[in-house]
Design a protein around this motif. Structure first.
Motif, PDB file in Angstrom:
ATOM      1  N   ILE A 185       0.832  -1.200   0.000  1.00  0.00           N
ATOM      2  CA  ILE A 185       0.000   0.000   0.000  1.00  0.00           C
ATOM      3  C   ILE A 185       0.870   1.254   0.000  1.00  0.00           C
ATOM      4  CG2 ILE A 185      -1.661   1.327   1.389  1.00  0.00           C
ATOM      5  CD1 ILE A 185      -2.788  -1.419   2.334  1.00  0.00           C
ATOM      6  N   GLY A 186       1.927   1.234   0.786  1.00  0.00           N
ATOM      7  CA  GLY A 186       2.818   2.385   0.857  1.00  0.00           C
ATOM      8  C   GLY A 186       3.454   2.716  -0.479  1.00  0.00           C
ATOM      9  N   ARG A 187       3.872   1.696  -1.206  1.00  0.00           N
ATOM     10  CA  ARG A 187       4.501   1.944  -2.508  1.00  0.00           C
ATOM     11  C   ARG A 187       3.507   2.551  -3.494  1.00  0.00           C
ATOM     12  NH1 ARG A 187       9.847  -0.619  -3.659  1.00  0.00           N
ATOM     13  NH2 ARG A 187       9.557   0.445  -5.651  1.00  0.00           N
ATOM     14  N   VAL A 188       2.264   2.097  -3.467  1.00  0.00           N
ATOM     15  CA  VAL A 188       1.247   2.658  -4.372  1.00  0.00           C
ATOM     16  C   VAL A 188       1.084   4.153  -4.115  1.00  0.00           C
ATOM     17  CG1 VAL A 188      -1.220   2.658  -4.907  1.00  0.00           C
ATOM     18  CG2 VAL A 188       0.002   0.486  -4.706  1.00  0.00           C
ATOM     19  N   VAL A 202       0.288   6.008   7.459  1.00  0.00           N
ATOM     20  CA  VAL A 202      -1.110   5.887   7.020  1.00  0.00           C
ATOM     21  C   VAL A 202      -1.327   4.570   6.281  1.00  0.00           C
ATOM     22  CG1 VAL A 202      -0.948   7.059   4.766  1.00  0.00           C
ATOM     23  CG2 VAL A 202      -3.049   7.216   6.109  1.00  0.00           C
ATOM     24  N   ALA A 203      -0.303   4.052   5.604  1.00  0.00           N
ATOM     25  CA  ALA A 203      -0.415   2.736   4.968  1.00  0.00           C
ATOM     26  C   ALA A 203      -0.617   1.647   6.024  1.00  0.00           C
ATOM     27  CB  ALA A 203       0.828   2.439   4.131  1.00  0.00           C
ATOM     28  N   ASP A 204       0.029   1.794   7.161  1.00  0.00           N
ATOM     29  CA  ASP A 204      -0.174   0.867   8.281  1.00  0.00           C
ATOM     30  C   ASP A 204      -1.626   0.901   8.738  1.00  0.00           C
ATOM     31  OD1 ASP A 204       0.367  -0.879  10.424  1.00  0.00           O
ATOM     32  OD2 ASP A 204       0.949   0.779  11.740  1.00  0.00           O
ATOM     33  N   VAL A 208      -6.946   4.671   0.016  1.00  0.00           N
ATOM     34  CA  VAL A 208      -5.746   5.060  -0.720  1.00  0.00           C
ATOM     35  C   VAL A 208      -6.019   6.290  -1.579  1.00  0.00           C
ATOM     36  CG1 VAL A 208      -4.201   4.351  -2.597  1.00  0.00           C
ATOM     37  CG2 VAL A 208      -4.659   2.785  -0.700  1.00  0.00           C
ATOM     38  N   ASN A 209      -7.125   6.290  -2.293  1.00  0.00           N
ATOM     39  CA  ASN A 209      -7.456   7.434  -3.154  1.00  0.00           C
ATOM     40  C   ASN A 209      -7.661   8.707  -2.341  1.00  0.00           C
ATOM     41  OD1 ASN A 209      -7.316   5.954  -5.519  1.00  0.00           O
ATOM     42  ND2 ASN A 209      -9.487   5.399  -5.485  1.00  0.00           N
TER      43      ASN A 209
END
Length: 386
Positions: free
Chosen positions: A76-79, A194-196, A257-258
């Motif tokens: 998720i973090g990479r995205v 925030v990805a966490d 994510v968006n």
């Protein structure tokens, strides 16, 4: 990759605690790629495969562990990092390392170590992650720790925001290699945090449904989840219920994510450097205010229905007892510890207690159970509820 002006740059890193010559470096990697690889190849990371995420010592193979959670956070973090033009390697490294300080049995184990270390400066898994990568995990000749970049260590220390009153472990490390604890970290660290949140908010729902601790009716009490469920039913009418539920989780991740990408872009309109990110005096990477309010409702729901579920609480109490008994045993008789740990034990507290806590914090759930059984002559029972 098009690097944004506010992205961390591996060519501009503030270096490592122990300077190293790049001559003969192993492969054409950036400094942040080297950080990521050192984390992935560490024993501390490998042990995450047998450490609790939500369910303690689950008997099934399909429940998440700290390792699978960390991998999902990294994805998720990479995205998000790619969409914002940030350094993906630093973001990924932070995501992979953020839980390295967790003891066995997750927060139950941490509570036990907090109690045991109350007179010796306390215990905190975030500070323990720094202690792990800077002092305990030492595979290289010539220095302690993994010798990661300042940028990685700063983000690991502050990914949840500035630290005003560091405990002894973080204060000790900050004195050795100052990390500017009172400022905000890089955007890569803010994205990792925030990805966490996104990962465990949604994947814990998935595990809770699989274990029978949550039901669809429970989830539909939250309006924004109910809205998503109606859309899933409309688009995938007639599909098996388990596939619909997993689609619900995927949709939620996409929405979050968006929202983070859109809101963070708005926050960065007038930001032109990493220095301005650190000097902004506020969080720039995260949810919009409206979505943040919904996310807080989801967290409260998960604590009420899953994390503090009666069976979870009972199992956590038994897990706390295992860690407490291990700490008591090693404090009374250091010869119960491996020889290499006996050799490094200081003679007096608090330093002695801190090394014992280091040893226990590094254990996997399985190893902690085995050591407790070996010491006390009886295998702890009731340490799984799924």
């Amino acid at each position: 990759m098009n690097r944004a002006p506010y992205a961390a740059d591996p060519l501009q890193t503030r270096g490592r605690e122990f300077p190293q010559e790049r001559a003969g470096a192993r492969g054409p990697r950036s400094e942040f790629q080297r950080d990521r690889d050192r984390i992935i190849h560490s024993m501390s990371f490998r042990r995450l495969r047998s450490k609790t995420q939500v369910f303690i010592a689950p008997e099934g193979d399909h429940y998440r562990t700290r390792m699978t959670h960390s991998l999902e956070v990294a994805q998720i973090g990479r995205v998000i990092a790619r969409a914002l033009g940030l350094d993906e390697d630093l973001t990924e490294a932070l995501c992979l390392a953020h839980d390295l300080g967790h003891p066995p049995f997750g927060h139950a184990g941490e509570d036990a170590l907090c109690d045991a270390m109350q007179r010796h400066g306390g215990f905190d898994h975030n500070a323990q992650a720094l202690r792990t990568v800077m002092r305990l995990e030492s595979p290289y000749p010539g220095h302690e720790g993994l010798n990661l970049t300042w940028d990685l260590l700063e983000g690991l220390a502050k990914h949840n925001g500035p630290v005003g009153g560091p405990n002894w472990a973080l204060a000790e490390l900050d004195e050795a290699f100052p990390l500017e604890l009172t400022s905000w970290p890089s955007l890569e660290a803010q994205v990792a945090a925030v990805a966490d949140d996104i990962a465990y908010d949604n994947h814990d729902i998935d595990d809770g449904l699989r274990a029978g601790f949550l039901s669809l009716d429970d989830l539909l009490e939250l309006d924004f989840l109910a809205d998503q469920w109606r859309e899933v039913e409309r688009q995938h009418a007639g599909e098996p219920r388990d596939r619909q539920l997993r689609e619900l989780v995927r949709n939620q991740i996409g929405l979050m994510v968006n929202d983070v990408i859109t809101h963070t872009r708005e926050q960065l309109r007038d930001v032109g450097s990493v220095g301005e990110v650190r000097g902004a005096g506020r969080q720039l990477g995260g949810f919009s205010p409206g979505f943040a309010a919904e996310e807080r409702k989801l967290k409260r729901f998960m604590y009420d229905r899953l994390y503090y579920h009666q069976e979870q609480v009972a199992t956590a109490e038994r897990a706390r007892d295992v860690v407490a008994r291990l700490f008591a045993a090693y404090s009374q008789d250091a010869k119960l510890m491996p020889e290499e740990w006996q050799a490094r034990l200081p003679e007096h507290n608090p330093q002695r207690a801190r090394v014992i806590a280091d040893f226990i914090a590094g254990m996997s759930d399985r190893f902690a159970i085995e050591r407790c059984a070996a010491i006390y002559g009886e295998r702890p029972r009731g340490l799984t509820n799924v």
